[in-house]
Design an enzyme around this catalytic site. Sequence first.
Site: not given
Length: 458
Positions: A242-244, A249, A251-252, A254, A276
């Site tokens: 999972i990557l924003v 980033q 800023k909510g 994710g 994981e």
Amino acid sequence: MGTKHHSSDTVSDPKKRRKVGFSKTDEGVQPNDCIKVYIVSREDEVGSQESFLIEPVDLSTFFEEDGKIYGYQGLKITVWISSISFQAYADISFESTCDAGKGITDLKSSLQNIFADNLVETKDDFLKTFTTETNYVKSMISDGKVISNGLNGHLKADCSDLEVVRVDGPSMGLLYCRLVPLVLLLVDGSNPIDVTDPDWEVYLLVEKKNDEQDNPPKLLGFAALYRFFHYPDSHRLRLGQILVFPPYQRKGYGGFLFQVITNMAVADNVYDLSIEEPLDSLQHVRACIDIPRLLALQAIQSSLNSTVSRLKEENLAKRTQITRFSPPSDTIEEVRKTLKINKKQFLQCWEILIYLALDPIEKYLKNFRTIVLDRIRADVIGKDTGAGGKRVIEVPTEFDSEVSFVMFKTNGGGGDEVKEVEIEESDKIKQEEELQKLVDERIEAIKLVAEKVSVKSS
């Protein structure tokens, strides 16, 4: 017999002595010291102060031998990544090259280890992508399935509309391949998923500004999940990545994406949802989402109230044996069935729930520290001190002591001499100090989640 001739002039006159020089050893340069990576959304940001500088992970793993770059003086590598097409261009400049015994690093090959086919050859071609690929994201999600849309009240930034879109088939593979460089640059130790495996699912977090028809969708981040079969007729979901992206980033976003994934797991009635090897930051986000869900679940309240009452009434400093404050198995199973929170995550959340219920926490903090210490001690060392468990000890050996050890498991019914393993007093003190540090870190993490949850509920 011939003899060596020694010149008296060479010896007597220092000025005539031949000087022997040694070339300077090339110590190399660390890639992170000479490479800068920027994310840009417009053509005029390339090379400007408005470019968003990202801090990549250790880049040495992408370079040969010992991870250094050799043979260059004054080397500077500037990489721009387009947030429109996710293609990249690298500008390489240096004063000179010289093989000082370590060769000259093939920079193009090394950069392709990161960017692969996403690396555009010329700057002009890269600049053209801001026009030719304006609708790249739109074309990739056009056939995707919208999982969720709408605003999130806890976002720190205004957003006209957010959508989480699942993409499948060729579109998923092509788009993910363009996102791989960001995964490699930003997630330490990460590996690309196998896009040919149909059990991988990719979900995109997209911002759509419906009031601006000429403004294409903006990709803010993504998540990759693997769907396992669970006997006899269910599935388990595991969040693999999972990557924003860096400009969006903190800023909510994710949290919004993970909330959608959580809701989807419940709607699909999967067996459970796991992560994981989550980083601490992701674990914090996860706990902030799961704690309000657990607080609203009536099925756990009786067990929680019972545990909290015991902690308020008992003085654990005077106990004669280890006492457990874990939730009962039927509560763990109900949480899994209803909320799809697996046992490991629920036990993490259980400590936070207890912390929130021990009000005022300052009055009961010693007891709370004790139960956290017991749990950490069991996780790190083994089961209850003095009880049966796996142990590793050093023994005299004719082999290398660094790679030799003995592990044994004690039996619960044995005598004291079986249950206890003697260790040096200094080692006991050091061990206890390290455990207390872990307790401090855990309680601080719990406190941060509790504060966040309390603010949301107020």
